[in-house]
Scaffold this active site. Structure first.
Site, PDB file in Angstrom:
ATOM      1  N   ASP A 104      -6.798   4.451  -4.573  1.00  0.00           N
ATOM      2  CA  ASP A 104      -7.486   4.297  -3.281  1.00  0.00           C
ATOM      3  C   ASP A 104      -8.117   5.667  -2.994  1.00  0.00           C
ATOM      4  O   ASP A 104      -8.399   6.419  -3.944  1.00  0.00           O
ATOM      5  CB  ASP A 104      -6.494   3.845  -2.195  1.00  0.00           C
ATOM      6  CG  ASP A 104      -7.184   3.447  -0.896  1.00  0.00           C
ATOM      7  OD1 ASP A 104      -7.811   2.372  -0.851  1.00  0.00           O
ATOM      8  OD2 ASP A 104      -7.131   4.215   0.090  1.00  0.00           O
ATOM      9  N   LYS A 112       0.851  -1.193   0.000  1.00  0.00           N
ATOM     10  CA  LYS A 112       0.000   0.000   0.000  1.00  0.00           C
ATOM     11  C   LYS A 112       0.881   1.235   0.000  1.00  0.00           C
ATOM     12  O   LYS A 112       2.024   1.185   0.452  1.00  0.00           O
ATOM     13  CB  LYS A 112      -0.894   0.019   1.258  1.00  0.00           C
ATOM     14  CG  LYS A 112      -2.130   0.878   1.115  1.00  0.00           C
ATOM     15  CD  LYS A 112      -3.256   0.150   0.394  1.00  0.00           C
ATOM     16  CE  LYS A 112      -4.489   1.015   0.231  1.00  0.00           C
ATOM     17  NZ  LYS A 112      -5.635   0.222  -0.225  1.00  0.00           N
TER      18      LYS A 112
HETATM   19  P1  NAD Z   1     -12.926   7.840  -2.931  1.00  0.00           P
HETATM   20  O1  NAD Z   1     -11.845   8.839  -2.732  1.00  0.00           O
HETATM   21  O2  NAD Z   1     -13.403   7.591  -4.307  1.00  0.00           O
HETATM   22  O3  NAD Z   1     -14.185   8.209  -2.036  1.00  0.00           O
HETATM   23  C1  NAD Z   1     -14.115   8.371  -0.662  1.00  0.00           C
HETATM   24  C2  NAD Z   1     -15.481   8.856  -0.194  1.00  0.00           C
HETATM   25  O4  NAD Z   1     -15.514   8.829   1.230  1.00  0.00           O
HETATM   26  C3  NAD Z   1     -15.816  10.287  -0.598  1.00  0.00           C
HETATM   27  O5  NAD Z   1     -17.146  10.351  -0.983  1.00  0.00           O
HETATM   28  C4  NAD Z   1     -15.621  11.082   0.670  1.00  0.00           C
HETATM   29  O6  NAD Z   1     -16.451  12.209   0.721  1.00  0.00           O
HETATM   30  C5  NAD Z   1     -16.017  10.052   1.701  1.00  0.00           C
HETATM   31  N1  NAD Z   1     -15.437  10.328   2.999  1.00  0.00           N
HETATM   32  C6  NAD Z   1     -14.148  10.572   3.324  1.00  0.00           C
HETATM   33  N2  NAD Z   1     -14.030  10.765   4.630  1.00  0.00           N
HETATM   34  C7  NAD Z   1     -15.265  10.626   5.145  1.00  0.00           C
HETATM   35  C8  NAD Z   1     -15.797  10.718   6.456  1.00  0.00           C
HETATM   36  N3  NAD Z   1     -14.995  10.987   7.492  1.00  0.00           N
HETATM   37  N4  NAD Z   1     -17.116  10.510   6.615  1.00  0.00           N
HETATM   38  C9  NAD Z   1     -17.909  10.241   5.561  1.00  0.00           C
HETATM   39  N5  NAD Z   1     -17.462  10.139   4.314  1.00  0.00           N
HETATM   40  C10 NAD Z   1     -16.169  10.342   4.117  1.00  0.00           C
HETATM   41  O7  NAD Z   1     -12.383   6.503  -2.249  1.00  0.00           O
HETATM   42  P2  NAD Z   1     -12.811   4.991  -2.568  1.00  0.00           P
HETATM   43  O8  NAD Z   1     -11.868   4.468  -3.562  1.00  0.00           O
HETATM   44  O9  NAD Z   1     -14.271   4.916  -2.772  1.00  0.00           O
HETATM   45  O10 NAD Z   1     -12.430   4.312  -1.179  1.00  0.00           O
HETATM   46  C11 NAD Z   1     -13.344   4.268  -0.082  1.00  0.00           C
HETATM   47  C12 NAD Z   1     -12.956   3.100   0.804  1.00  0.00           C
HETATM   48  O11 NAD Z   1     -13.003   1.906   0.016  1.00  0.00           O
HETATM   49  C13 NAD Z   1     -11.540   3.169   1.381  1.00  0.00           C
HETATM   50  O12 NAD Z   1     -11.538   2.572   2.656  1.00  0.00           O
HETATM   51  C14 NAD Z   1     -10.744   2.326   0.426  1.00  0.00           C
HETATM   52  O13 NAD Z   1      -9.558   1.827   1.001  1.00  0.00           O
HETATM   53  C15 NAD Z   1     -11.759   1.235   0.143  1.00  0.00           C
HETATM   54  N6  NAD Z   1     -11.480   0.474  -1.088  1.00  0.00           N
HETATM   55  C16 NAD Z   1     -11.454   1.103  -2.297  1.00  0.00           C
HETATM   56  C17 NAD Z   1     -11.171   0.336  -3.434  1.00  0.00           C
HETATM   57  C18 NAD Z   1     -11.144   0.936  -4.800  1.00  0.00           C
HETATM   58  O14 NAD Z   1     -10.978   0.167  -5.762  1.00  0.00           O
HETATM   59  N7  NAD Z   1     -11.318   2.221  -4.976  1.00  0.00           N
HETATM   60  C19 NAD Z   1     -10.913  -1.033  -3.309  1.00  0.00           C
HETATM   61  C20 NAD Z   1     -10.982  -1.624  -2.066  1.00  0.00           C
HETATM   62  C21 NAD Z   1     -11.264  -0.853  -0.959  1.00  0.00           C
END
Ligand code: NAD
Length: 440
Positions: free
Chosen positions: A170, A130
């Site tokens: 991410d 990561k």
């Molecule tokens: P992203 O940047 O696309 O979106 C993040 C979202 O979370 C945004 O809408 C933001 O406003 C919201 N957010 C941030 N802090 C917040 C808070 N304190 N309270 C409420 N909302 C909040 O990110 P993503 O890629 O969707 O990732 C979200 C989660 O999913 C993370 O934990 C990431 O590690 C996990 N994840 C993502 C992927 C991927 O392929 N993108 C894969 C596996 C896991």
């Protein structure tokens, strides 16, 4: 388990030392220590040798880099970034890059460890890694982000590569970020190397279906869990915290299955409507105004209220440690499907298990992203281009198989889903480590 400080007694004896103010029970929210607690539990079930436990509970390699970046006002700002490779016994390191003001080394170490267990849970031939940069991307221009990203790529370049460690998006990074990293890598080594990152734009070797893969994998896991719990997804109520790649796509896919999205949120707060929110309208509203808050046809609620509202399926899709000792008793969902990494603490896990709430663990529930990243890498290596139906069919096969392997492990050891997935994953990584032997 993490230690819990006992509340102090409020009565004071004459002559006793001054009274200590009553403190609420506290829980250790360090993500890396939480990841180690989860590992230790699985290692105990598997009766792993102490030496092997030491190998698997610490990262193989940690790199910290300084990123001097010229800002648009002409001044230089130095950002700090990390890349952590937790384990590469089963294949090259794999894991996203996070841009966030609260990134810490321990967070990146935890996320890298969870990647090791995730790739092993779905049995794709990768290890776990990561990256993260401490920055506030919402306050940076696109050109500042490009310069910082290219410097970060250049600094971690010695330890990344298609057969070494393959980054992906991410939180607050996306396909554009991956394009800059790929280009920086290719310009430095002197030839193209599409497999150095996944989650790229399709025009430069990205895979069909990657953008929605995390949410699609989540949907497949929830569908299987609903069958076991005899819940109909059609008409089921769903609350989603976080409205980015994972959360917004999940809202759309659940709505396509006729589930009712009763609440959504982002950093600024949430919105709710018991009759259902149209995710497409929410996506369009967020594109225009930067948040879901204020969208017509829904009333306001806070992120905390969203987590404890009545619903069938709760999807944390933002950051770590949102379901904790302090709100787990109040969670009313029947299923918690972890799109985010590390949203539920070990204490909360215990409480939810006792209350009969099924927690579909991150290392399976959000593994759709890394699974289609694996497909992207395979297509890049082989010069193939699969269509979206082929990608989704292959994804479903892998996720459903992993779900049932987790359930078999749960039944064998009489444990909840996270423990089942961890025992499965740690067992696979331990086997690979043992059969390879210790170098030198
Ligand atoms: P992203 O940047 O696309 O979106 C993040 C979202 O979370 C945004 O809408 C933001 O406003 C919201 N957010 C941030 N802090 C917040 C808070 N304190 N309270 C409420 N909302 C909040 O990110 P993503 O890629 O969707 O990732 C979200 C989660 O999913 C993370 O934990 C990431 O590690 C996990 N994840 C993502 C992927 C991927 O392929 N993108 C894969 C596996 C896991």
């Amino acid at each position: 388990m993490a230690t819990v400080a006992k509340p102090t007694t409020p009565t004071r004896q004459i002559g006793a030392p001054p009274m200590v103010p009553r403190i609420a029970p506290r829980e250790d929210l360090n993500p890396f220590r939480i990841a180690q607690i989860q590992f230790d539990m699985a290692a105990e079930f598997l009766k792993l040798d102490p030496g092997l436990r030491q190998i698997l509970r610490t990262p193989k390699r940690v790199l910290e880099v300084s990123l001097p970046t010229k800002m648009d006002n002409g001044q230089v700002k130095v950002f700090t970034g990390y890349r952590v490779q937790h384990n590469v016994s089963r294949g090259p390191g794999k894991g996203g890059i996070r841009y966030h003001p609260n990134v810490t080394l321990d967070e990146v170490k935890a996320l890298a460890a969870w990647m090791t267990w995730k790739t092993a849970t779905v049995n794709v031939p990768f290890g776990g890694a990561k990256g993260g940069v401490i920055c506030d991307p919402k306050r940076m221009s696109k050109s500042e982000l490009e310069r910082m990203t290219r410097r970060y790529a250049s600094e971690i370049l010695p330890i990344i590569g298609p057969s070494m460690d393959i980054p992906a998006p991410d939180v607050y990074t996306d396909a554009q970020t991956m394009a800059w990293i790929m280009d920086t890598y290719a310009m430095t080594i002197g030839h193209s190397a599409h497999g150095v990152v996944t989650g790229k734009p399709i025009s430069i070797g990205g895979s069909e279906g990657r953008n929605e893969a995390t949410a699609r994998g989540l949907l497949y896991v929830v569908e299987e869990a609903c069958k076991l719990k005899k819940i109909s997804l059609r008409g089921a109520t769903v609350a989603i915290q976080g409205f980015g790649n994972a959360g917004a796509t999940a809202a759309r896919l659940f709505a396509e299955k006729k589930a009712k999205i009763v609440a959504l949120s982002d950093t600024r707060g949430g919105v709710t409507n018991s009759r259902g929110i149209d995710p497409i309208k929410a996506i369009r509203y967020k594109e225009r105004s930067g948040t879901v808050v204020g969208m017509p046809g829904a009333s306001r609620l806070s992120n905390d209220e969203l987590l404890t509202m009545k619903c069938d399926i709760l999807v944390p899709a933002a950051l770590e440690n949102v379901i904790t000792l302090h709100n787990a008793e109040a969670v009313k969902a029947r299923i918690v499907a972890e799109a985010a990494n590390g949203p539920t603490t070990p204490h909360a896990d215990e409480i939810l298990a006792r209350r009969g709430i099924t927690v579909l663990p991150d290392i399976l529930a959000n593994a759709g992203g890394v699974t289609v990243s694996y497909f992207e890498w395979v297509q890049n290596q082989e010069g193939l281009m699969w269509d979206v139906d082929e990608v989704n069919a292959r994804l479903q096969k892998i996720i459903v198989r992993a779900f049932h392997e987790m359930v078999d492990t749960m039944r064998k050891h009489h444990v909840p889903p996270r423990a089942g997935a961890m025992i499965l994953a740690v067992g696979r990584v331990a086997e690979a480590t043992l059969v390879r032997g210790l170098f030198p």
